[in-house]
Design an enzyme around this catalytic site. Structure first.
Site, PDB file in Angstrom:
ATOM      1  N   ASN A  10       0.875  -1.167   0.000  1.00 13.96           N
ATOM      2  CA  ASN A  10       0.000   0.000   0.000  1.00 13.96           C
ATOM      3  C   ASN A  10       0.914   1.219   0.000  1.00 13.96           C
ATOM      4  O   ASN A  10       1.455   1.597   1.038  1.00 13.96           O
ATOM      5  CB  ASN A  10      -0.883  -0.053   1.255  1.00 13.96           C
ATOM      6  CG  ASN A  10      -1.858   1.094   1.330  1.00 13.96           C
ATOM      7  OD1 ASN A  10      -1.808   2.022   0.507  1.00 13.96           O
ATOM      8  ND2 ASN A  10      -2.741   1.062   2.304  1.00 13.96           N
ATOM      9  N   ARG A  94      -2.517  -2.090  -3.523  1.00 20.13           N
ATOM     10  CA  ARG A  94      -3.730  -1.320  -3.327  1.00 20.13           C
ATOM     11  C   ARG A  94      -3.654  -0.114  -4.264  1.00 20.13           C
ATOM     12  O   ARG A  94      -2.670   0.642  -4.240  1.00 20.13           O
ATOM     13  CB  ARG A  94      -3.826  -0.834  -1.888  1.00 20.13           C
ATOM     14  CG  ARG A  94      -5.010   0.063  -1.692  1.00 20.13           C
ATOM     15  CD  ARG A  94      -4.998   0.708  -0.335  1.00 20.13           C
ATOM     16  NE  ARG A  94      -6.182   1.529  -0.190  1.00 20.13           N
ATOM     17  CZ  ARG A  94      -6.215   2.667   0.488  1.00 20.13           C
ATOM     18  NH1 ARG A  94      -5.129   3.112   1.091  1.00 20.13           N
ATOM     19  NH2 ARG A  94      -7.326   3.358   0.568  1.00 20.13           N
ATOM     20  N   HIS A 183     -12.783   2.826  -0.089  1.00 22.04           N
ATOM     21  CA  HIS A 183     -12.818   1.763   0.935  1.00 22.04           C
ATOM     22  C   HIS A 183     -13.499   0.504   0.410  1.00 22.04           C
ATOM     23  O   HIS A 183     -14.007  -0.313   1.192  1.00 22.04           O
ATOM     24  CB  HIS A 183     -13.599   2.191   2.205  1.00 22.04           C
ATOM     25  CG  HIS A 183     -12.982   3.287   3.011  1.00 22.04           C
ATOM     26  ND1 HIS A 183     -13.739   4.245   3.654  1.00 22.04           N
ATOM     27  CD2 HIS A 183     -11.693   3.570   3.289  1.00 22.04           C
ATOM     28  CE1 HIS A 183     -12.939   5.072   4.295  1.00 22.04           C
ATOM     29  NE2 HIS A 183     -11.689   4.684   4.089  1.00 22.04           N
ATOM     30  N   ASN A 214     -10.280   6.669  10.417  1.00 23.89           N
ATOM     31  CA  ASN A 214     -10.035   8.109  10.381  1.00 23.89           C
ATOM     32  C   ASN A 214     -10.793   8.677   9.172  1.00 23.89           C
ATOM     33  O   ASN A 214     -11.494   9.671   9.270  1.00 23.89           O
ATOM     34  CB  ASN A 214      -8.525   8.352  10.297  1.00 23.89           C
ATOM     35  CG  ASN A 214      -8.186   9.754  10.699  1.00 23.89           C
ATOM     36  OD1 ASN A 214      -8.925  10.392  11.461  1.00 23.89           O
ATOM     37  ND2 ASN A 214      -7.108  10.266  10.154  1.00 23.89           N
ATOM     38  N   ARG A 244     -12.098  15.231   7.751  1.00 24.22           N
ATOM     39  CA  ARG A 244     -12.873  15.681   6.591  1.00 24.22           C
ATOM     40  C   ARG A 244     -14.307  16.025   7.002  1.00 24.22           C
ATOM     41  O   ARG A 244     -14.896  15.330   7.831  1.00 24.22           O
ATOM     42  CB  ARG A 244     -12.930  14.602   5.513  1.00 24.22           C
ATOM     43  CG  ARG A 244     -11.594  14.251   4.913  1.00 24.22           C
ATOM     44  CD  ARG A 244     -11.786  13.334   3.702  1.00 24.22           C
ATOM     45  NE  ARG A 244     -10.518  12.763   3.295  1.00 24.22           N
ATOM     46  CZ  ARG A 244     -10.227  11.459   3.363  1.00 24.22           C
ATOM     47  NH1 ARG A 244     -11.126  10.591   3.785  1.00 24.22           N
ATOM     48  NH2 ARG A 244      -9.054  11.028   2.976  1.00 24.22           N
ATOM     49  N   MET A 286     -11.171   9.179  18.449  1.00 22.09           N
ATOM     50  CA  MET A 286     -12.413   8.972  19.194  1.00 22.09           C
ATOM     51  C   MET A 286     -12.159   8.663  20.663  1.00 22.09           C
ATOM     52  O   MET A 286     -12.961   9.010  21.524  1.00 22.09           O
ATOM     53  CB  MET A 286     -13.221   7.857  18.505  1.00 22.09           C
ATOM     54  CG  MET A 286     -14.642   7.746  18.951  1.00 22.09           C
ATOM     55  SD  MET A 286     -15.598   9.287  18.896  1.00 22.09           S
ATOM     56  CE  MET A 286     -16.094   9.391  17.183  1.00 22.09           C
ATOM     57  N   GLU A 336     -14.942  -0.732  15.167  1.00 15.07           N
ATOM     58  CA  GLU A 336     -14.598  -1.977  15.861  1.00 15.07           C
ATOM     59  C   GLU A 336     -14.391  -1.768  17.356  1.00 15.07           C
ATOM     60  O   GLU A 336     -14.541  -2.698  18.142  1.00 15.07           O
ATOM     61  CB  GLU A 336     -13.311  -2.569  15.262  1.00 15.07           C
ATOM     62  CG  GLU A 336     -13.497  -3.109  13.863  1.00 15.07           C
ATOM     63  CD  GLU A 336     -12.169  -3.384  13.161  1.00 15.07           C
ATOM     64  OE1 GLU A 336     -11.179  -3.713  13.844  1.00 15.07           O
ATOM     65  OE2 GLU A 336     -12.125  -3.254  11.925  1.00 15.07           O
ATOM     66  N   ASN A 337     -14.007  -0.533  17.731  1.00 13.40           N
ATOM     67  CA  ASN A 337     -13.583  -0.310  19.119  1.00 13.40           C
ATOM     68  C   ASN A 337     -14.468   0.604  19.957  1.00 13.40           C
ATOM     69  O   ASN A 337     -14.444   0.514  21.173  1.00 13.40           O
ATOM     70  CB  ASN A 337     -12.159   0.280  19.134  1.00 13.40           C
ATOM     71  CG  ASN A 337     -11.150  -0.698  18.577  1.00 13.40           C
ATOM     72  OD1 ASN A 337     -10.943  -1.763  19.136  1.00 13.40           O
ATOM     73  ND2 ASN A 337     -10.547  -0.338  17.459  1.00 13.40           N
ATOM     74  N   GLU A 387      -8.251  -5.444   5.075  1.00 14.76           N
ATOM     75  CA  GLU A 387      -8.060  -5.086   3.665  1.00 14.76           C
ATOM     76  C   GLU A 387      -6.873  -5.815   3.056  1.00 14.76           C
ATOM     77  O   GLU A 387      -6.906  -6.192   1.888  1.00 14.76           O
ATOM     78  CB  GLU A 387      -7.900  -3.558   3.542  1.00 14.76           C
ATOM     79  CG  GLU A 387      -9.226  -2.850   3.806  1.00 14.76           C
ATOM     80  CD  GLU A 387      -9.075  -1.365   4.075  1.00 14.76           C
ATOM     81  OE1 GLU A 387      -8.734  -1.009   5.215  1.00 14.76           O
ATOM     82  OE2 GLU A 387      -9.286  -0.577   3.155  1.00 14.76           O
TER      83      GLU A 387
HETATM   84  P1  ADP Z   1      -7.428   4.653   9.039  1.00 14.37           P
HETATM   85  O1  ADP Z   1      -8.556   5.333   8.352  1.00 14.37           O
HETATM   86  O2  ADP Z   1      -6.266   5.545   9.319  1.00 14.37           O
HETATM   87  O3  ADP Z   1      -7.074   3.295   8.461  1.00 14.37           O
HETATM   88  P2  ADP Z   1      -8.339   3.175  11.387  1.00 14.37           P
HETATM   89  O4  ADP Z   1      -9.388   2.301  10.816  1.00 14.37           O
HETATM   90  O5  ADP Z   1      -7.091   2.546  11.901  1.00 14.37           O
HETATM   91  O6  ADP Z   1      -8.012   4.404  10.455  1.00 14.37           O
HETATM   92  O7  ADP Z   1      -9.021   3.998  12.583  1.00 14.37           O
HETATM   93  C1  ADP Z   1      -8.296   4.940  13.312  1.00 14.37           C
HETATM   94  C2  ADP Z   1      -9.226   5.616  14.314  1.00 14.37           C
HETATM   95  O8  ADP Z   1      -9.882   4.627  15.106  1.00 14.37           O
HETATM   96  C3  ADP Z   1      -8.510   6.496  15.301  1.00 14.37           C
HETATM   97  O9  ADP Z   1      -8.364   7.807  14.800  1.00 14.37           O
HETATM   98  C4  ADP Z   1      -9.478   6.487  16.496  1.00 14.37           C
HETATM   99  O10 ADP Z   1     -10.416   7.537  16.349  1.00 14.37           O
HETATM  100  C5  ADP Z   1     -10.218   5.185  16.367  1.00 14.37           C
HETATM  101  N1  ADP Z   1      -9.879   4.206  17.395  1.00 14.37           N
HETATM  102  C6  ADP Z   1      -8.857   3.329  17.405  1.00 14.37           C
HETATM  103  N2  ADP Z   1      -8.881   2.591  18.536  1.00 14.37           N
HETATM  104  C7  ADP Z   1      -9.938   3.020  19.257  1.00 14.37           C
HETATM  105  C8  ADP Z   1     -10.510   2.660  20.523  1.00 14.37           C
HETATM  106  N3  ADP Z   1      -9.978   1.702  21.302  1.00 14.37           N
HETATM  107  N4  ADP Z   1     -11.619   3.323  20.934  1.00 14.37           N
HETATM  108  C9  ADP Z   1     -12.162   4.287  20.166  1.00 14.37           C
HETATM  109  N5  ADP Z   1     -11.686   4.664  18.973  1.00 14.37           N
HETATM  110  C10 ADP Z   1     -10.594   4.042  18.529  1.00 14.37           C
END
Ligand code: ADP
Length: 402
Positions: A10, A94, A183, A214, A244, A286, A336-337, A387
Site C-alpha cells: 500500500n 492497493r 474503501h 479516520n 474531513r 475517538m 470496531e472499538n 483489507e
Molecule cells: P485509518 O482510516 O487511518 O485506516 P483506522 O481504521 O485505523 O483508520 O481507525 C483509526 C481511528 O480509530 C482512530 O483515529 C481512532 O479515532 C479510532 N480508534 C482506534 N482505537 C480506538 C478505541 N480503542 N476506541 C475508540 N476509537 C478508537
C-alpha cells in the site's frame, strides 16, 4: 501453484505499508511500514510474525520508493522471505482510484499502468503514489505477476441513479465527475464476512456497512453487490470523518472564495485536513473525544453529536435504499472499538428493527460478533475489516488463473 506467498503493498506518497501472507492458510508472515521516504530520517518498522521475533526499527535516509522497497526486502530476507524468494507468487497493490474502467482486480501490464495514470486527474493525491509503488516493485521483480486491487472496484455495481450527480450531463462526462466511492476492499470483505456471521450466502443478505476509521464511509450492499456508498468523486463526501467535513452545501465553497477570500488550495486543506472531528473539537481520535466528554467537555460532546447525527442519517437513507435490511455492520478503528458510537448510532431505531444489547456491545474482541439481541429483526454486527487479507486473496485467486 507451488508458490503460495503474496506480498501486499500500500504505497503512499512518502510511505509504504506492507504485509506478506501465506495463502495456504491466510497466515501473516511479516508486516511493516516505511515512513518519511525522501527525507533524512526515513523510518522502517518491520515485524517478523512467522519467526515470532521482536519488531525491528531502522531510521536513516531513504531517497525514494526503490530504496524503501529494497530495505523492506532486506528485512524480509533476514527470515528467508525476501522479494527474490521463489515462494513469492505475486505482489498485490492497493490502488485507490480505478475509475469506471476497473471493476475487478487486474494483472498489471503497461496498458493497465497507462490507464491508472489516465485517472490521475480524479485522484491527484493517491494514484501517483500507487503508481510509484507498482513501478518500483516491477523493476525489482519484472518476472512476477503484480495485481492492482482497486478501492473503487466494489462500487462499480452502483446503478446510475446512485452514481450520477444531478449536474449537467455533458459537463459531468467531460470531467468524469460521478460517485466512485472508496474503501471498497473493506466494504466487500465486511459485507461477505457479515453474511458468513449470519450463516447465510452473501447473495441472500442485504447489509449496511459502516467503515468508521479516520476516513469513514457507509455503503448499502444488496445481495453482495454495492448499490450506494457515501464517498463520491473523492473521499471528501459523506460521513463526518477524523479530519474531513463529509456532506455540506457545496455553496460553502463559493462563499469561502468570495467572502472568505480563500484560495482553492486553502479550501481543499480546510475541508480535507482541518474539518470533521478535528475541526469541530481539536481532536480526531475517538478515544480522546470520549475522554473529554467524560470530563464534561462541551465541544467534544457537540462534535460527537454531529458525528452520530450524520451516521444515523445514512443508516436511515440506506435502509430506504435497500427496502429490507438483514444486518448493519460496524468496522475499522472507530467501528470496531468505540462501543459508545455503535450504541448512539443505533439508539432510537427500534422501529426499524435495530437494537443494540448493552452487554454484548461492551465485549471487546477481534472476532466478528453480533451485538443485537437474538430477537432483533436486523442483526447489528461488529466485523473487523482486513483489507490486506482481501487484497492478498483477490491477488492469489487471480494469479492462480493465469
Ligand atoms: P485509518 O482510516 O487511518 O485506516 P483506522 O481504521 O485505523 O483508520 O481507525 C483509526 C481511528 O480509530 C482512530 O483515529 C481512532 O479515532 C479510532 N480508534 C482506534 N482505537 C480506538 C478505541 N480503542 N476506541 C475508540 N476509537 C478508537
Amino acid at each position: 501453484m507451488s508458490s503460495s506467498r503474496v506480498l501486499v503493498l500500500n504505497s503512499g506518497s512518502s510511505s509504504v505499508k506492507y504485509q506478506l501472507l501465506d495463502m495456504r492458510d491466510s497466515s501473516r508472515l511479516a508486516m511493516g511500514l516505511v515512513e518519511r521516504i525522501g527525507e533524512e530520517s526515513s523510518r522502517l518498522k518491520h515485524t517478523p510474525l512467522a519467526s515470532g521475533g521482536a519488531s525491528r526499527e531502522w531510521t536513516g535516509p531513504m531517497a525514494d520508493h526503490e530504496a524503501a522497497l529494497k530495505a523492506v526486502s532486506a528485512e524480509l530476507a533476514k527470515d528467508g522471505l525476501g522479494l527474490d524468494s521463489p515462494e513469492l507468487a505475486a505482489i498485490g497493490h492497493r490502488v485507490v482510484h480505478g475509475g469506471r474502467h476497473f471493476t475487478e482486480p487486474t494483472v498489471i501490464d503497461d496498458a493497465v499502468l497507462a490507464e491508472i495514470e489516465r485517472l490521475i486527474p480524479v485522484a491527484p493525491l493517491h494514484n501517483p503514489a500507487n503508481l510509484t509503488g507498482i513501478r518500483t516493485a516491477r523493476s525489482l521483480r519484472p518476472d512476477l505477476p503484480q495485481v492492482a486491487v482497486f478501492d473503487t472496484a466494489f462500487h462499480t455495481t452502483m446503478p446510475e441513479s446512485a452514481a450520477r450527480y444531478a449536474i449537467d450531463v455533458e459537463t459531468a462526462d467531460r470531467h468524469r465527475i460521478r460517485r466512485y466511492g472508496f474503501h471498497g476492499t473493506s466494504h466487500a470483505y465486511v459485507s461477505r464476512a457479515t453474511a458468513k456471521l449470519l450463516g447465510r450466502a452473501p447473495e441472500d443478505v442485504n447489509v449496511i456497512v459502516l467503515h468508521l476509521g479516520n476516513g469513514a464511509s457507509a455503503s448499502a450492499v444488496r445481495g453482495g453487490r454495492c448499490v450506494d456508498t457515501s464517498m463520491g468523486l473523492t473521499p471528501l463526501e459523506g460521513l463526518v470523518m477524523g479530519t474531513r467535513s463529509g456532506d455540506m452545501d457545496p455553496a460553502v465553497i463559493f462563499h469561502l472564495m468570495r467572502v472568505g477570500e480563500m484560495s482553492t488550495d486553502e479550501i481543499d486543506t480546510l475541508l480535507n485536513k482541518k474539518s470533521g472531528l478535528i475541526g469541530l473539537c481539536g481532536d480526531n481520535d475517538m478515544r480522546e473525544i470520549r475522554r473529554r466528554i467524560d470530563e464534561g467537555d462541551q465541544r467534544a460532546a457537540l462534535a460527537f453529536d454531529i458525528y452520530i447525527h450524520r451516521l444515523k442519517k445514512y443508516i436511515g437513507a440506506y435502509y430506504a435504499v435497500l427496502g429490507k435490511v438483514d444486518a448493519i455492520a460496524f468496522t475499522a478503528g472507530v467501528g470496531e472499538n468505540a462501543a459508545p458510537v455503535r450504541e448512539a448510532a443505533v439508539a432510537g431505531l427500534e422501529e426499524l428493527g435495530m437494537v443494540v444489547d448493552g452487554e454484548l456491545n461492551a465485549v471487546r474482541s477481534d472476532e466478528p460478533r453480533l451485538i443485537s439481541p437474538g430477537h432483533a429483526r436486523v442483526a447489528v454486527a461488529v466485523v473487523p475489516t482486513d483489507e490486506e487479507l482481501e487484497i492478498a486473496t483477490q491477488t492469489y485467486a487471480l494469479v492462480g488463473r493465469i
